[in-house]
Scaffold this motif. Structure first.
Motif, PDB file in Angstrom:
ATOM      1  N   HIS A  60       5.240  33.427  -4.592  1.00  0.00           N
ATOM      2  CA  HIS A  60       5.866  32.097  -4.546  1.00  0.00           C
ATOM      3  C   HIS A  60       5.062  31.097  -5.380  1.00  0.00           C
ATOM      4  O   HIS A  60       5.624  30.365  -6.200  1.00  0.00           O
ATOM      5  CB  HIS A  60       5.952  31.644  -3.077  1.00  0.00           C
ATOM      6  N   GLN A  63       5.262  31.628  -9.175  1.00  0.00           N
ATOM      7  CA  GLN A  63       6.522  31.122  -9.726  1.00  0.00           C
ATOM      8  C   GLN A  63       6.473  29.598  -9.860  1.00  0.00           C
ATOM      9  O   GLN A  63       6.973  29.045 -10.835  1.00  0.00           O
ATOM     10  CB  GLN A  63       7.695  31.529  -8.840  1.00  0.00           C
ATOM     11  N   CYS A  64       5.851  28.944  -8.882  1.00  0.00           N
ATOM     12  CA  CYS A  64       5.767  27.481  -8.920  1.00  0.00           C
ATOM     13  C   CYS A  64       4.892  26.979 -10.057  1.00  0.00           C
ATOM     14  O   CYS A  64       5.171  25.921 -10.633  1.00  0.00           O
ATOM     15  CB  CYS A  64       5.205  26.956  -7.595  1.00  0.00           C
ATOM     16  N   THR A  65       3.843  27.703 -10.388  1.00  0.00           N
ATOM     17  CA  THR A  65       2.923  27.234 -11.422  1.00  0.00           C
ATOM     18  C   THR A  65       3.238  27.804 -12.801  1.00  0.00           C
ATOM     19  O   THR A  65       2.694  27.328 -13.795  1.00  0.00           O
ATOM     20  CB  THR A  65       1.467  27.588 -11.055  1.00  0.00           C
ATOM     21  N   VAL A  74       6.933  18.325  -9.113  1.00  0.00           N
ATOM     22  CA  VAL A  74       6.775  19.678  -8.583  1.00  0.00           C
ATOM     23  C   VAL A  74       7.844  19.863  -7.509  1.00  0.00           C
ATOM     24  O   VAL A  74       8.022  18.989  -6.662  1.00  0.00           O
ATOM     25  CB  VAL A  74       5.374  19.855  -7.947  1.00  0.00           C
ATOM     26  N   CYS A  78       7.427  24.121  -3.254  1.00  0.00           N
ATOM     27  CA  CYS A  78       6.200  24.776  -3.717  1.00  0.00           C
ATOM     28  C   CYS A  78       5.003  24.459  -2.832  1.00  0.00           C
ATOM     29  O   CYS A  78       4.020  25.190  -2.845  1.00  0.00           O
ATOM     30  CB  CYS A  78       5.898  24.377  -5.159  1.00  0.00           C
TER      31      CYS A  78
END
Length: 159
Positions: A60, A63-65, A74, A78
Motif C-alpha cells: 500500500h 503505491q502511495c509513494t 497525498v 495513504c
C-alpha cells in the motif's frame, strides 16, 4: 448402654460414612474441560496474519509513494500527512520516499504501524514569493487504520 451413648455412636458412625462416601466421589470424579466454541488461534496463524498485514501495508505504501503527490496532495487513504511546510505559500509538488517501513501491530480495533522513516521533498512558492524546495524527514513515522479479514487474506485501510 444409655440412650444418649447410642445416639452419639450412631451420629459418629453416620459422619464417618458420609465422609467416606464424599471422599470416594471426590477422588473418582474428574473435571472435564469446558468445550470452547472456537479454539484459540495458533501461534503460527497469528504470525501468518501479522506477516500478511505487514506485506499489505508495504505494498500500500509503495503505491502511495511511487507516483508522488501531484499538486502536493497525498490521497487520504495513504495515511501520509505533512505536518511541515509552513514556509510555503503554495505547494506545487511533494515527493515521498520511505527509508524504513513502519512495523505493524494488530489489535481488535485495527492496526498501528510505528517506527518508520519518511522523507518528503516539497517544491513550491515560499512565503516570500520565491521558488522554494525543502526536504523534511521524520524518523518516527507512524500510521493507524482499520483491518478486515477477507476470503483471500486481509485488507488494511490507513486513516
Amino acid at each position: 448402654m444409655t440412650r444418649r451413648t447410642r445416639w452419639l455412636l450412631g451420629g459418629g458412625a453416620m459422619i464417618v460414612v458420609v465422609l467416606a462416601i464424599a471422599a470416594i466421589v471426590w477422588s473418582t470424579s474428574g473435571r472435564t474441560p469446558e468445550a470452547s466454541s472456537s479454539p484459540p488461534p495458533s501461534p503460527t496463524a497469528t504470525v501468518d496474519l501479522l506477516a500478511a498485514a505487514q506485506a499489505e501495508l508495504e505494498e500500500h505504501l509503495e503505491q502511495c509513494t511511487a507516483a508522488g503527490a501531484p499538486n502536493g496532495v497525498v490521497p487520504d487513504a495513504c495515511g501520509i500527512r505533512i505536518p511541515w511546510g509552513t514556509e510555503f505559500a503554495v505547494v506545487a509538488d511533494a515527493r515521498f520516499r520511505i527509508e524504513r517501513m513502519p512495523q505493524v501491530a494488530l489489535s481488535d480495533d485495527g492496526f498501528v504501524a510505528e517506527g518508520g522513516e519518511l522523507v518528503a521533498t516539497v517544491t513550491g512558492t515560499g512565503q516570500d514569493g520565491a521558488p522554494r524546495t525543502e526536504t523534511y524527514r521524520t524518523d518516527d513515522w507512524s500510521l493507524r487504520g482499520d483491518i478486515a479479514r477477507t476470503t483471500t487474506g486481509i485488507d488494511l485501510t490507513a486513516w
